[in-house]
Design an enzyme around this catalytic site. Structure first.
Site, PDB file in Angstrom:
ATOM      1  N   GLY A  27       0.829  -1.209   0.000  1.00 24.08           N
ATOM      2  CA  GLY A  27       0.000   0.000   0.000  1.00 24.08           C
ATOM      3  C   GLY A  27       0.857   1.250   0.000  1.00 24.08           C
ATOM      4  O   GLY A  27       2.059   1.181   0.277  1.00 24.08           O
ATOM      5  N   ALA A  30       1.831   5.512   4.457  1.00 21.98           N
ATOM      6  CA  ALA A  30       0.815   5.866   5.467  1.00 21.98           C
ATOM      7  C   ALA A  30      -0.571   5.327   5.114  1.00 21.98           C
ATOM      8  O   ALA A  30      -1.581   5.875   5.544  1.00 21.98           O
ATOM      9  CB  ALA A  30       0.765   7.376   5.670  1.00 21.98           C
ATOM     10  N   GLU A 103       5.641  -6.674   5.712  1.00 17.58           N
ATOM     11  CA  GLU A 103       5.308  -5.302   5.301  1.00 17.58           C
ATOM     12  C   GLU A 103       6.029  -5.018   3.990  1.00 17.58           C
ATOM     13  O   GLU A 103       7.271  -5.018   3.961  1.00 17.58           O
ATOM     14  CB  GLU A 103       5.733  -4.290   6.372  1.00 17.58           C
ATOM     15  CG  GLU A 103       5.290  -2.880   6.080  1.00 17.58           C
ATOM     16  CD  GLU A 103       5.725  -1.885   7.147  1.00 17.58           C
ATOM     17  OE1 GLU A 103       6.576  -2.236   7.982  1.00 17.58           O
ATOM     18  OE2 GLU A 103       5.211  -0.744   7.122  1.00 17.58           O
ATOM     19  N   LYS A 164       1.014  13.583   7.293  1.00 18.14           N
ATOM     20  CA  LYS A 164       1.254  14.886   7.937  1.00 18.14           C
ATOM     21  C   LYS A 164       1.030  14.775   9.442  1.00 18.14           C
ATOM     22  O   LYS A 164       1.778  15.361  10.231  1.00 18.14           O
ATOM     23  CB  LYS A 164       0.347  15.965   7.334  1.00 18.14           C
ATOM     24  CG  LYS A 164       0.748  16.378   5.928  1.00 18.14           C
ATOM     25  CD  LYS A 164       2.150  16.958   5.885  1.00 18.14           C
ATOM     26  CE  LYS A 164       2.619  17.277   4.473  1.00 18.14           C
ATOM     27  NZ  LYS A 164       4.094  17.408   4.398  1.00 18.14           N
TER      28      LYS A 164
END
Ligand SMILES: Nc1ncnc2c1ncn2[C@@H]1O[C@H](COP(=O)(O)OP(=O)(O)OP(=O)(O)O)[C@@H](O)[C@H]1O
Ligand SMILES: Nc1nc(=O)c2ncn([C@H]3C[C@H](O)[C@@H](CO)O3)c2[nH]1
Length: 231
Positions: A27, A30, A103, A164
């Site tokens: 993905g 974040a 991951e 962010k």
């Protein structure tokens, strides 16, 4: 055959015999991969192999990941060469449970991040070719079994907001446009199938929802993700 071939063959046979199941969670930056891995790690007997980010941040005192974000032209090839090695090492880690969740993978390092550097003109063609030759040799000569790819499909905007909020030092320079490129490369690879072969079937989980709803989604997909069979 030499000792490393014997080791690889033993690892492969061991995975086969114990029907080890290897899942790669892919993905955007974040998108929620760590949160997903933490959820399954806390609720089931699985092995989690996280991205060796710390290695990329402290190589001989060099903050390689930070340097790449500051000057991708100069540091992209160095980082990708090291990431390809560290991800290969992750794939070859001894498995310690019936199910291993990784991951990302050596595959996304190549098909997403190397591709992005090259297509955005930040990697010399000769460097791209050398990395490709390494990747082709490795994936031809080394058994890197993957049984399932879980794709946490997000919008670039959502990732930008989460990134962010998380405020990792080296990521503060990432513009939304970078996440849009990385998103498009994920879609080409894992949804449209127009860029490179996928090493395993892809399970797409829309991942723009809030944390609570995502945990429910992970629970909904538990069987499909952890089904400990060797496909
Ligand atoms: N569903 C969600 N809703 C809101 N915030 C989330 C959600 N999932 C994760 N986050 C937050 O967004 C940030 C990124 O999440 P996480 O670290 O799981 O993503 P990641 O894909 O592992 O990131 P990276 O690829 O950069 O390592 C974290 O601060 C996390 O707490
Ligand atoms: N350039 C580059 N190549 C990769 O193969 C790669 N894999 C992950 N990352 C970046 C994304 C997050 O900032 C941080 C953690 O995922 O590391 C990468 N960056």
């Amino acid at each position: 055959i030499d000792s490393s071939q014997r080791r690889r063959r033993a690892l492969y046979l061991c995975n086969l015999y114990f029907s080890i199941r290897i899942i790669c969670v892919e993905g955007n930056i974040a998108s929620g991969k760590t949160t997903c891995l933490d959820y399954f790690s806390n609720t089931s007997n699985i092995q989690v192999l996280t991205e060796p980010e710390q290695l990329w941040r402290t190589l001989e005192g060099l903050k390689l990941l930070h340097l790449m974000y500051q000057d991708p032209q100069r540091w992209g090839i160095s980082l990708q060469t090291y990431i390809q090695l560290t991800m290969l090492d992750k794939h070859l880690s001894a498995t310690t449970a019936p199910v291993t969740m990784m991951e990302r993978s050596i595959f996304s390092a190549k098909h997403i991040f190397v591709e992005n550097l090259y297509r955005s003109g930040k990697m010399l063609e000769v460097d791209y070719i050398i990395l490709n030759e390494w990747f082709d040799w490795i994936t031809t000569n080394v058994s890197l079994p993957v049984n399932l790819i879980v794709y946490l499909q997000t919008s670039p905007q959502t990732c930008y907001e989460r990134l962010k909020q998380r405020c990792r030092e080296e990521e503060m320079v990432i513009p939304l446009e970078y996440l849009e490129f990385i998103h498009q490369l994920h879609e080409d690879w894992l949804i449209k199938g127009t860029s490179a072969p996928v090493p395993a079937p892809v399970l797409v989980i829309p991942a723009d929802y809030d944390l609570q709803k995502m945990l429910h989604k992970y629970e909904e997909h538990r069987e499909k993700i952890l089904a400990a069979t060797n496909s």
